[in-house]
Scaffold this active site. Structure first.
Site, PDB file in Angstrom:
ATOM      1  N   ASP A 569      25.589 -80.918  38.529  1.00 23.86           N
ATOM      2  CA  ASP A 569      25.948 -80.057  37.398  1.00 23.86           C
ATOM      3  C   ASP A 569      24.673 -79.590  36.700  1.00 23.86           C
ATOM      4  OD1 ASP A 569      27.813 -78.708  35.894  1.00 23.86           O
ATOM      5  OD2 ASP A 569      28.024 -80.314  34.417  1.00 23.86           O
ATOM      6  N   GLU A 570      24.799 -78.513  35.936  1.00 25.19           N
ATOM      7  CA  GLU A 570      23.649 -77.921  35.224  1.00 25.19           C
ATOM      8  C   GLU A 570      22.528 -77.635  36.221  1.00 25.19           C
ATOM      9  OE1 GLU A 570      24.092 -77.119  32.243  1.00 25.19           O
ATOM     10  OE2 GLU A 570      25.707 -78.437  31.582  1.00 25.19           O
ATOM     11  N   ALA A 571      22.906 -77.047  37.338  1.00 26.48           N
ATOM     12  CA  ALA A 571      21.951 -76.853  38.436  1.00 26.48           C
ATOM     13  C   ALA A 571      20.793 -75.944  38.058  1.00 26.48           C
ATOM     14  CB  ALA A 571      22.693 -76.282  39.639  1.00 26.48           C
ATOM     15  N   GLN A 572      20.995 -75.121  37.033  1.00 31.00           N
ATOM     16  CA  GLN A 572      19.911 -74.191  36.643  1.00 31.00           C
ATOM     17  C   GLN A 572      18.643 -74.915  36.197  1.00 31.00           C
ATOM     18  OE1 GLN A 572      22.798 -74.506  35.005  1.00 31.00           O
ATOM     19  NE2 GLN A 572      22.484 -74.750  32.819  1.00 31.00           N
ATOM     20  N   TYR A 601      20.791 -66.296  28.939  1.00 28.45           N
ATOM     21  CA  TYR A 601      21.347 -65.489  27.852  1.00 28.45           C
ATOM     22  C   TYR A 601      20.880 -64.030  27.916  1.00 28.45           C
ATOM     23  CZ  TYR A 601      16.971 -65.405  25.205  1.00 28.45           C
ATOM     24  OH  TYR A 601      15.687 -65.157  24.809  1.00 28.45           O
ATOM     25  N   CYS A 629      37.138 -60.472  22.218  1.00 25.91           N
ATOM     26  CA  CYS A 629      38.327 -59.657  22.527  1.00 25.91           C
ATOM     27  C   CYS A 629      39.290 -60.348  23.491  1.00 25.91           C
ATOM     28  CB  CYS A 629      37.905 -58.307  23.107  1.00 25.91           C
ATOM     29  SG  CYS A 629      37.103 -58.486  24.707  1.00 25.91           S
ATOM     30  N   TYR A 654      25.873 -70.635  21.626  1.00 22.33           N
ATOM     31  CA  TYR A 654      26.260 -69.658  22.655  1.00 22.33           C
ATOM     32  C   TYR A 654      27.723 -69.265  22.541  1.00 22.33           C
ATOM     33  CZ  TYR A 654      21.973 -71.284  24.940  1.00 22.33           C
ATOM     34  OH  TYR A 654      20.681 -71.600  25.234  1.00 22.33           O
ATOM     35  N   CYS A 658      32.431 -60.451  27.095  1.00 23.10           N
ATOM     36  CA  CYS A 658      32.629 -59.441  28.142  1.00 23.10           C
ATOM     37  C   CYS A 658      31.423 -58.485  28.116  1.00 23.10           C
ATOM     38  CB  CYS A 658      33.920 -58.673  27.895  1.00 23.10           C
ATOM     39  SG  CYS A 658      33.843 -57.705  26.390  1.00 23.10           S
TER      40      CYS A 658
HETATM   41  C1  LIG Z   1      22.829 -69.243  28.549  1.00 26.25           C
HETATM   42  C2  LIG Z   1      21.867 -70.351  28.455  1.00 26.25           C
HETATM   43  C3  LIG Z   1      22.287 -71.663  28.414  1.00 26.25           C
HETATM   44  N1  LIG Z   1      21.410 -72.662  28.330  1.00 26.25           N
HETATM   45  C4  LIG Z   1      21.865 -74.062  28.287  1.00 26.25           C
HETATM   46  C5  LIG Z   1      22.898 -74.337  27.251  1.00 26.25           C
HETATM   47  C6  LIG Z   1      23.647 -75.511  27.801  1.00 26.25           C
HETATM   48  O1  LIG Z   1      22.960 -76.688  27.421  1.00 26.25           O
HETATM   49  C7  LIG Z   1      23.556 -75.311  29.298  1.00 26.25           C
HETATM   50  C8  LIG Z   1      24.807 -74.712  29.879  1.00 26.25           C
HETATM   51  O2  LIG Z   1      25.863 -75.622  29.837  1.00 26.25           O
HETATM   52  P1  LIG Z   1      27.355 -75.314  30.385  1.00 26.25           P
HETATM   53  O3  LIG Z   1      27.793 -76.605  30.960  1.00 26.25           O
HETATM   54  O4  LIG Z   1      27.272 -74.248  31.413  1.00 26.25           O
HETATM   55  O5  LIG Z   1      28.153 -74.933  29.221  1.00 26.25           O
HETATM   56  O6  LIG Z   1      22.496 -74.401  29.512  1.00 26.25           O
HETATM   57  C9  LIG Z   1      20.048 -72.391  28.286  1.00 26.25           C
HETATM   58  O7  LIG Z   1      19.243 -73.321  28.241  1.00 26.25           O
HETATM   59  N2  LIG Z   1      19.624 -71.117  28.315  1.00 26.25           N
HETATM   60  C10 LIG Z   1      20.468 -70.079  28.397  1.00 26.25           C
HETATM   61  O8  LIG Z   1      20.019 -68.895  28.425  1.00 26.25           O
END
Ligand SMILES: Cc1cn([C@H]2C[C@H](O)[C@@H](COP(=O)(O)O)O2)c(=O)[nH]c1=O
Ligand SMILES: Nc1ncnc2c1ncn2[C@@H]1O[C@H](COP(=O)(O)OP(=O)(O)O)[C@@H](O)[C@H]1O
Length: 683
Positions: A569-572, A601, A629, A654, A658
């Site tokens: 999870d949170e793979a980013q 974002y 909306c 956050y 849309c």
């Molecule tokens: C858009 C965005 C998000 N994040 C962070 C915010 C949260 O801690 C996670 C996402 O968690 P979720 O399980 O998908 O709700 O990512 C960020 O660091 N930067 C961003 O632009």
């Protein structure tokens, strides 16, 4: 449903002694096993089963006992990577956990059955019953048959309850011959067993047998219930037996059977398929609980009767009632558009289905679009559509185009689609006939001859294969697909039992133990470090890591080798996502489920999530609801003025939006930011 691992099941095995600890118990304590185990409460029970089963006094150690197998072959399955992306609040974590949990639960069952095979002795009847029930519930009928084989091998005598359970299993698996034997053996045939048999035959397309069983059941005085009627109406609908259906409806009313959605839908379907739309409509009007199935049955019913005008009206009404159409509803609507030549409308619904309802088209939807274009004579468009869509490999779509080309006399496309048609199902004799007729209708006799030549050449009508066996000086032939031999039925039944039991007689369970682990980034400190928590508060233990490369080390190699499924999870937040997934899936044979944000974002690619798409077996992009909306939200808007990419937070920072509100929201935020900056500069 009762939990599979009951205290009863636990008590099957004597308590474990430390000395007899199995491989898994020996290997696990290197790390905290919680994040691997507590997805399913039965984990610890299974652990004790493992050690108990290998230490049990009354069992001989078989050379291929499961723990040894696992030690020697850490993973023999081929790996997979499944990626779930989307904005925040889209349900990525929820989907990840659901997926992992179901893998894990199936793994528990598999493991429990594996252990059963290690026992070599009969277990008590309610353990067998629980295991069989779980197999039925999960639709893993082959596993259920193996449990039956175990009973045969260990000489367990079935009681009435287990016979009924097995009967249900075999009915659902479509093995009606075996179900019949069990049914005949029942001393008292309960309504449940009658219902299972009737439903089994109806589902197998042997509606007439199902109906005669229903009459037999009534004849001996057993009162039907709503499950019986659901099958009876279904049978009458398939055979368009209006009078029989009406009589059964009368019986149902007389017996004051409590109606439910399933029975009502089957009843409506019966009236519509027997060309009685007014009666179908009456049933619909009287239904107190109307859901998407009831509405879809109504819509499809009118479509079936060629009332395409009503179909589209009803679809609109259904939406106004606040119901969400499903893929069957869309099929009915697409087919209505096709029949009425409403090409633009058809396209509209096709994209509505995907964009607004997130329903991925099935092959039938693609075929419906081809049909829509084909009927309207837009053949080139249909041809291009097939070639550019996933239905390129769908013979139904090519068949549909072939029919349209024949109708509109487009010989060039007729040949092209025919070629495709044959590529896919060369042994289908029916297709050769369709094609030769198509060419004949344009007096293209050379092509007709070519088709028949092709058919002969491909051996479509080749002689059937056979086996030959000599018994007591007499030679017996068994032809493929031919059941005319006087002992054919007995032979097949015996083969059925033998194939099951011979596989199991050596107690060689081919159930690999399925273990799962969950990982998240240790940057996510929102709730707790050792749990993954969804926005709905569902919580599951996990291992929080800085990087994925440390996972194997943290877990221990032998525990890693045992894993079948790894959820991330949170793979980013993982920079080494690509390398880890590639190795774990390609080399180590793991199933990896990855959930993360595809974009940040600013809607820029986030971390390495997108880099693993080329490695993935499947990619699912989820959407949330726009906070402003309520429409589908694909993007995450940051409400605060921080500009760094990584900023941990939830709804306070956050919101999902849309496209329209992302753009306007971004403008508002940028303007506010600039104004604030100006203010600061002006002092
Ligand atoms: C858009 C965005 C998000 N994040 C962070 C915010 C949260 O801690 C996670 C996402 O968690 P979720 O399980 O998908 O709700 O990512 C960020 O660091 N930067 C961003 O632009
Ligand atoms: N605007 C929203 N749109 C959709 N779901 C939302 C929204 N706000 C809160 N939720 C809740 O968030 C849940 C999804 O949580 P979760 O699986 O943790 O999402 P993700 O991992 O994608 O951020 C939904 O089931 C829903 O109850």
């Amino acid at each position: 449903m009762k939990s599979l691992i009951s205290p009863k099941f636990l008590s099957l095995f004597p308590s474990s002694s430390p000395k007899s600890s199995s491989f898994l118990l020996n290997s696990r304590p290197q790390t905290n096993p919680n994040f691997v185990s507590s997805l399913c409460p039965s984990f610890s029970v299974l652990n004790s089963l493992r050690c108990c089963s290998s230490s049990s006094q009354n069992m001989q150690q078989h050379p291929s006992s499961s723990s040894q197998q696992i030690e020697q072959h850490p993973s023999s399955s081929s790996g997979e990577i499944h990626v779930i992306v989307g904005p925040m609040f889209a349900g990525k974590t929820t989907s990840l956990l659901r997926r992992i949990q179901s893998e894990s639960n199936n793994g528990r069952l598999r493991e429990a059955i594996g252990l059963l095979f290690c026992t070599k002795v009969a277990v008590d009847w309610d353990t067998y019953a629980l295991l069989l029930q779980d197999c039925i519930h999960r639709g893993v009928y082959e596993w259920g048959k193996r449990i039956h084989a175990h009973m045969v091998v260990v000489g367990f005598t079935l009681n009435e309850y287990l016979k009924t359970k097995l009967l249900i299993l075999y009915c659902k698996a479509g093995k009606l011959d075996t179900a019949c034997i069990l049914f005949d053996e029942l001393l008292e045939k309960s309504l449940i067993s009658w219902n299972a048999m009737i439903a089994g035959y109806v589902q197998k397309g042997m509606e007439d047998v199902g109906l005669s069983l229903y009459h037999k059941m009534r004849h001996i005085g057993i009162a039907p219930d709503q499950f019986t009627f659901a099958s009876v109406f279904r049978a009458c609908a398939s055979l368009a037996l209006l009078e029989q259906g009406k009589r059964a409806h009368g019986v149902m009313v007389k017996c004051a059977i409590r109606q439910n959605l399933v029975v009502n839908s089957a009843l409506m379907d019966m009236y519509f398929k027997s060309s009685c739309p007014p009666d179908g409509q009456k049933v619909f009007n009287k239904s107190s609980n109307k859901n998407v199935i009831t509405w879809t049955t109504l819509i499809s019913g009118y479509g079936y009767n060629g009332r395409m005008d009503v179909v589209l009206d009803l679809f609109d009404k259904m939406i106004k009632e606040g119901l969400r159409p499903n893929y069957v509803t869309f099929l009915a609507v697409l087919s209505a558009c096709s029949h009425r030549g409403l090409v633009d409308e058809g396209w509209k619904y096709f994209s509505l289905m995907q964009n607004d309802y997130g329903i991925q088209p099935h092959r039938k939807h693609y075929a419906a679009i081809v049909d829509l274009l084909g009927r309207a004579g837009r053949l080139e468009e249909a041809y291009n559509f097939i070639n550019s869509s996933p239905c390129k490999e769908n013979p139904v779509a090519w068949g549909s185009l072939l029919g349209a080309c024949r109708l509109h006399g487009n010989v060039k496309l007729l040949k092209l689609s025919a070629n495709k048609f044959f590529e896919m199902e060369p042994e289908n004799a029916g297709k050769y006939v369709v094609l030769s007729h198509s060419f004949a209708s344009y007096a293209m006799w050379e092509n007709v001859a070519e088709v028949w030549g092709l058919m002969r050449g491909s051996g479509v009508k080749k002689d059937p294969g056979y086996s030959r066996i000599e018994v007591k000086n007499k030679v017996h032939f068994f032809f493929k697909g031919d059941n005319t031999h006087k002992d054919s039925k007995d032979t097949h039944e015996m083969l059925e039992v033998l194939t099951c039991t011979s596989a199991d007689s050596g107690y060689l369970p081919d159930f690999s133990f399925e273990n799962v682990a969950l990982i998240k980034s240790n940057k996510d400190t929102r709730y707790s470090l050792d749990s993954i928590v969804t926005h709905d508060g569902d919580k599951y233990p996990c291992l929080a890591l800085h990087d994925l490369s440390s996972f194997r080390l943290k877990l221990g190699s032998s525990a890693y080798d045992e894993l079948d499924v790894i959820g991330i999870d949170e793979a980013q937040f993982f920079d080494d996502l690509y390398d880890f997934c590639q190795r774990a899936a390609d080399h180590d044979g793991k199933i990896i489920v990855v959930a993360g944000l595809d974009g940040d974002y600013m809607r820029k690619s986030f971390g390495s999530v997108l880099s693993i798409i080329p490695l993935a077996d499947s990619v699912t992009k989820l959407t949330a609801r726009c906070e402003l909306c309520g429409k589908h939200a694909c993007f995450t808007l940051r409400k605060t003025e921080e500009r760094q990419t990584e900023l941990i937070g939830g709804a306070e920072v956050y919101m999902p939006v849309c496209r329209q509100h992302y753009v306007s929201g971004q403008v508002v935020i940028e303007t506010t930011r600039m104004l604030l900056q100006e203010k600061v500069q002006c002092g």
